[in-house]
Write a protein that holds these residues in place. Structure first.
Motif, PDB file in Angstrom:
ATOM      1  N   ILE A  30      76.235  57.647  67.931  1.00  0.00           N
ATOM      2  CA  ILE A  30      75.480  56.825  66.986  1.00  0.00           C
ATOM      3  C   ILE A  30      76.006  57.101  65.584  1.00  0.00           C
ATOM      4  O   ILE A  30      75.987  58.241  65.134  1.00  0.00           O
ATOM      5  CB  ILE A  30      73.971  57.150  67.045  1.00  0.00           C
ATOM      6  CG1 ILE A  30      73.451  56.915  68.466  1.00  0.00           C
ATOM      7  CG2 ILE A  30      73.198  56.327  66.025  1.00  0.00           C
ATOM      8  CD1 ILE A  30      72.007  57.351  68.668  1.00  0.00           C
ATOM      9  N   TYR A  34      73.101  55.746  60.484  1.00  0.00           N
ATOM     10  CA  TYR A  34      71.905  55.138  61.056  1.00  0.00           C
ATOM     11  C   TYR A  34      70.939  56.150  61.653  1.00  0.00           C
ATOM     12  O   TYR A  34      69.830  55.805  62.039  1.00  0.00           O
ATOM     13  CB  TYR A  34      72.285  54.123  62.148  1.00  0.00           C
ATOM     14  CG  TYR A  34      73.160  53.014  61.622  1.00  0.00           C
ATOM     15  CD1 TYR A  34      72.756  52.266  60.508  1.00  0.00           C
ATOM     16  CD2 TYR A  34      74.378  52.725  62.211  1.00  0.00           C
ATOM     17  CE1 TYR A  34      73.556  51.258  60.009  1.00  0.00           C
ATOM     18  CE2 TYR A  34      75.184  51.717  61.718  1.00  0.00           C
ATOM     19  CZ  TYR A  34      74.771  50.990  60.612  1.00  0.00           C
ATOM     20  OH  TYR A  34      75.557  49.994  60.117  1.00  0.00           O
ATOM     21  N   ARG A  35      71.375  57.385  61.773  1.00  0.00           N
ATOM     22  CA  ARG A  35      70.495  58.357  62.422  1.00  0.00           C
ATOM     23  C   ARG A  35      69.309  58.690  61.527  1.00  0.00           C
ATOM     24  O   ARG A  35      69.444  58.789  60.311  1.00  0.00           O
ATOM     25  CB  ARG A  35      71.280  59.618  62.790  1.00  0.00           C
ATOM     26  CG  ARG A  35      71.967  59.448  64.145  1.00  0.00           C
ATOM     27  CD  ARG A  35      72.764  60.674  64.528  1.00  0.00           C
ATOM     28  NE  ARG A  35      74.194  60.394  64.441  1.00  0.00           N
ATOM     29  CZ  ARG A  35      75.138  61.325  64.326  1.00  0.00           C
ATOM     30  NH1 ARG A  35      74.808  62.595  64.268  1.00  0.00           N
ATOM     31  NH2 ARG A  35      76.400  60.972  64.270  1.00  0.00           N
ATOM     32  N   LEU A  36      68.178  58.852  62.145  1.00  0.00           N
ATOM     33  CA  LEU A  36      66.940  59.120  61.405  1.00  0.00           C
ATOM     34  C   LEU A  36      66.865  60.612  61.110  1.00  0.00           C
ATOM     35  O   LEU A  36      66.824  61.417  62.029  1.00  0.00           O
ATOM     36  CB  LEU A  36      65.752  58.675  62.255  1.00  0.00           C
ATOM     37  CG  LEU A  36      64.391  58.597  61.576  1.00  0.00           C
ATOM     38  CD1 LEU A  36      64.364  57.503  60.520  1.00  0.00           C
ATOM     39  CD2 LEU A  36      63.317  58.334  62.632  1.00  0.00           C
TER      40      LEU A  36
END
Lengths: 459, 495
Positions: A30, A34-36
């Protein structure tokens, strides 16, 4: 987290086995941007006792002590306790669609029994394993008639559940389906003269509901004759399944689309319910949804499998009879158990009690108000027209812990101060008498109900 | 059996016929209270509409019904018995507190038309769940009305259509990768769109060059499952979104595989315009033998006016209510408000997890799939070596040389005490074995699974017939599906 069966040591051991340094390695595909990198902003983890408390509070805010006269497509009937005892078995609750027949015979045989009983009750030859609910079942049944006839319009009764009509129109809009609505007459039944006029050579089916939204039973024979004469099919929607215990099923229909919620499914604020489609054998290959069939194993032993899958989306993709995949299996099991409990005699007796309660209530209401559509037989619902606004009456009834009938203004403004009342075997005579009395009170009395009065009616 | 199965032992199960075969006149499992109103003469009340009899409906006692369904239940495999690695179905543990709270009186007996002032509890549940799911997906608004995943897809594409229509041109086509679930094309057809297939690249992902070539002003949307059905995260997701958006197309995400993402990444943050969730997959509501499901659809702000009606709103007086006045709404997709009972269960699951629990759940799901992958590499062919997220797809290429196919291996797995994986899907992998363990499996259970799968691979080389004839331990052996379809027997009839 109490649902997760791994210790920190297990996680370490697994990471090591797969050759990853940390869990983050596994999320590397990922893109980093975009990773939270924060906690989700949702309520914190709760203990089981806290969860139960929170929902108990919500349950108390949701009218848990009221007697209700609401029907209109969702009915309060007694649910035998063995329904929940049986559907709570993990082998039913936590299995999925019976794709692997050898380890799913329990689910498959019960669906086969369900299909049998639904066929028996509706007067049809075959029934499917379930649809989402009555509204989508009616809609898919109409679309099925379109495929079977090669025609492209549907003539429907205005006395079909208004929300079913809305669903049909949502689905129809992009399939080039013309919809023509036919009004009801003074007896509450579909106006046959208007119906004749509405049918054209392009009419795939006549779609009606019986008992209809007002509780009135339609004349299936006459309707079938009219539809068939023009080469159209008759599709009958049934929203109150208990009626089948005492009302002759639409045997002349080509497709029956049913809501089976009344058969042991909780009201549940509108869902999950259990739609089902039943039809004649010759039409089965155009039927949507899952079907279970009987067959034999390699030793000649009886067994059951999902069958005629070539109709379905996982095989036919864009050419499938429907996009439905997951249906309402566990709810269909509730229905199945309910039908088995009441059976041949009980369903009839149960329906008779519904008929009697509604007949009594309608008679009592008619002493102070106008009961509409008395010219045709009805089952357990009836329409009462009052001089005062039914919302006012209902507000007064709420003070007596009673939920009155459904005001119809929103759906049928032409009926004025009318409301749809429903009585089932669960409706006590005392509640009926109270409702009739409060509805007859002059409006001024609503301002303050004397305490003593409240005591009296809730005793 | 040549190889020992550590997971399961055969034991006696009860025989049981069809319920109709136990029926006889005069038995009953019901009792009604005395009628407190005058009886009605049915003949007089209903006339020609009266029903004469109920045909072949059964007559049985309560104990027979209990035994009947209990016996049937023991013929099922279920999550409660062990690992159920059906790929793309997310067969995770179904918490029992969910079942308890869904049965609380006010929630189980609430009527959908009862006045709003005595429906505040249900409305609060709708609102709270909506807020949680909007946060989890990174979207702006949501509808809970769709009854299942495929119904969510339908709702989503109706909104796609309404959006394009509002711009003056509803467009004609939906792009769908060849790895997609069959509901995607079936749904597109229902909404009146043509389906155009999109080929996957050598890594099993969307071929962005092909996408760019196929994208034009006639394309309404791309329906993308992410991670896709190979369990692979679409690494070029930003590029995919850009290609779609540059020509006014929308990016629809099928959320079937959301269990790989919750708490770690949000579709709304990587360019998705709308998506559905499967509460019966990601959010632990029971699969129930094939439903009920629930398929909420979350959308970005610009699609909010098109949501099905009604929507839940906060009123000026602080209470909650339904708003039906939605002129741009796509309409209704179901009567009432959706599968409310599933909302209660999903919210209970979210409460039980909290942000830390949801994140750990996702991590464990991905960890487990990779452990299975590591354990079976070498024994089975891995057609795509791209990193796996929450599920892994092998093929039967090695076993097919001996005439053993994915379905045979699946049937043999039953003898080892497991439910099979998903067979023969996705379609881009010939002879696929699609395995999704979920976070609910312990290391011990997975070790048993790996051991079983390796053992079957050995059996294929040593004694292929053993596998071809499986299962050997079930009540029924392989059933004749061809005969079932050729001459369908769809109901019981008296002899």
């Amino acid at each position: 987290m109490r649902y997760l069966p791994k210790s920190p040591a297990d996680r370490e051991a697994i990471l090591k086995a797969i050759g990853a340094r940390s869990i983050d390695d596994l999320f590397a595909p990922i893109p980093a941007e975009y990773r939270l990198n924060r906690d989700l902003q949702i309520p914190r983890q709760m203990a089981e006792s806290e969860i139960v408390d929170w929902f108990r509070e919500r349950s108390r805010e949701n009218g848990d002590e009221y007697t209700s006269f609401l029907g209109a497509g969702a009915y309060l009937h007694y649910r035998p306790v063995i329904i929940d005892a049986l559907i709570s078995r993990g082998e039913f609750l936590t299995a999925y669609t019976p794709y692997q027949a050898e380890v799913s015979q329990g689910t498959l045989q019960s669906i086969f029994e369900f299909q049998t009983m639904i066929s028996e009750l509706t007067g049809m030859e075959v029934a499917n394993a379930s649809m989402y609910d009555g509204s989508t079942a009616a809609t898919e049944a109409a679309m099925m008639a379109v495929r079977l006839t090669g025609r492209h319009s549907v003539v429907l009764a205005r006395s079909i559940h208004p929300e079913y009509q809305e669903v049909l129109s949502t689905y129809a809009q992009h399939q080039g389906l013309g919809l023509t609505t036919v009004r009801f007459g003074d007896d509450g039944r579909i106006d046959l003269t208007q119906l004749q006029k509405a049918i054209t050579p392009q009419t795939a089916c006549v779609l009606i509901q019986s008992p209809n939204f007002f509780g009135t039973i339609e004349d299936h024979t006459a309707l079938a004759d009219i539809a068939h004469k023009s080469g159209a099919m008759l599709v009958v929607s049934i929203a109150e399944a208990i009626s089948l215990g005492i009302v002759e099923p639409p045997r002349q229909a080509d497709i029956v689309a049913m809501e089976a919620q009344s058969f042991g499914v909780p009201l549940g604020f509108g869902g999950p319910y259990c739609g089902v489609i039943a039809t004649r054998e010759q039409y089965v290959r155009q039927m949507p949804g899952r079907l279970v069939g009987q067959t034999t194993d390699r030793n000649g032993k009886r067994g059951f499998v999902l069958t005629l899958a070539t109709r379905e989306q996982h095989i036919r993709r864009e050419k499938a009879t429907s996009n439905i995949c997951t249906n309402q299996a566990l709810v269909a099991l509730m229905v199945n158990i309910f039908m088995t409990v009441y059976g041949k005699v009980g369903l009839r007796e149960l329906a008779k009690q519904n008929l009697a309660k509604a007949a009594y209530a309608a008679k009592e209401f008619s002493r102070h108000a106008k009961v509409l559509f008395t010219g045709a037989p009805r089952f357990n619902e009836f329409v009462v027209q009052t001089t005062t606004d039914p919302y006012d009456i209902n507000n007064r009834l709420l003070e007596h812990k009673i939920v009155g009938g459904l005001p119809l203004k929103k759906f049928y403004p032409e009926l004025g101060n009318a409301a749809l009342w429903c009585c089932t075997e669960m409706t006590g005579r005392q509640s009926i008498d109270t409702a009739v009395r409060v509805a007859a009170e002059p409006t001024s009395a609503s301002k303050s109900v004397p305490e003593a009065d409240v005591e009296e009616v809730t005793r | 059996m040549k190889h020992v199965t550590r997971k399961a032992t055969r034991h006696v199960s009860q025989n049981e016929g069809l319920v109709f075969e136990k029926s006889s006149a005069g038995k009953a499992a019901w009792k009604l209270p005395p009628l407190d109103v005058p009886e009605v003469d049915t003949e007089k009340a209903l006339g020609a509409s009266g029903r004469k009899d109920l045909g072949n409906m059964p007559e049985v006692s309560e104990i027979e019904i209990i035994r009947h369904f209990t016996r049937l239940s023991t013929w099922n495999y279920a999550i409660d018995l062990g690992m159920y690695p059906l790929g793309s179905c997310t067969m995770k543990y179904n918490p029992r507190v969910n079942e308890v709270v869904a049965r609380l009186d006010g929630l189980a007996n609430g009527h959908p038309y009862q006045p709003e002032k005595i429906s505040q509890g249900a409305l609060r549940i709708l609102k709270t769940l909506s807020e949680c799911l909007v946060e989890i997906t990174g979207m702006d608004a949501i509808t809970l009305q769709p009854a299942a995943g495929a119904h969510g897809e339908l709702t989503g594409l109706l909104m796609v259509r309404a959006h394009h229509h509002s711009k003056g041109h509803p467009r004609k086509k939906i792009l769908i990768p060849d790895s997609a679930h069959g509901t995607n094309p079936a749904t597109a057809a229902t909404v009146g769109y043509a389906v155009e297939n999109l080929k996957s690249n050598s890594q099993g992902m969307v071929d962005t060059a092909a996408l760019a070539a196929q994208m034009n002003e006639d394309v309404a949307a791309l329906m993308l499952t992410n991670p896709n059905t190979l369990g692979v995260f679409e690494q070029e997701i930003h590029k995919i979104a850009d290609i779609m958006h540059a020509k006014g197309g929308l990016l629809y995400m099928d959320g079937a595989n959301m269990n790989a993402l919750v708490g770690k990444v949000r579709p709304g943050d990587f360019g998705v315009d709308l998506m559905h969730l499967n509460l019966h997959k990601t959010f632990s509501t029971p699969h129930g033998g094939g439903g009920p499901g629930s398929g909420p659809v979350a959308v970005k702000q610009f699609l909010e006016p098109f949501l099905p009606k009604p929507v839940v709103i906060s009123k000026p007086n602080g209470t909650l209510g339904f708003d039906y006045s939605r002129p741009q709404s796509v309409g209704r997709v179901r009567a009432f408000y959706g599968n409310f009972g599933m909302f209660v269960r999903a919210l209970a699951y979210i409460f039980a997890n909290g942000p830390d629990g949801l994140r750990q759940t996702t991590e464990d799901a991905v960890l487990n799939a990779n452990y299975i992958r590591k354990g079976l590499e070498g024994s089975y062919d891995l057609p795509y070596s791209t990193p796996s997220m929450h599920e892994v797809v092998f093929s039967d290429k090695l076993q097919a040389k001996k005439g053993v196919r994915t379905m045979d291996i699946a049937k043999r797995l039953i003898d080892y005490g497991f439910h099979p994986y998903t067979t023969a899907f996705p379609l881009i992998v010939p002879g696929a074995l699609m395995i999704e363990p979920t976070e609910s499996e312990s290391k011990e259970e997975m070790d048993l699974f790996i051991e079983a799968m390796r053992s079957i691979a050995e059996e294929v080389t040593e004694d292929a017939q053993l596998v071809l004839d499986a299962p050997h331990s079930t009540r029924v052996s392989r059933l004749d599906e061809v005969a079932a379809a050729r001459k369908p027997i769809l109901r019981w009839k008296p002899q």
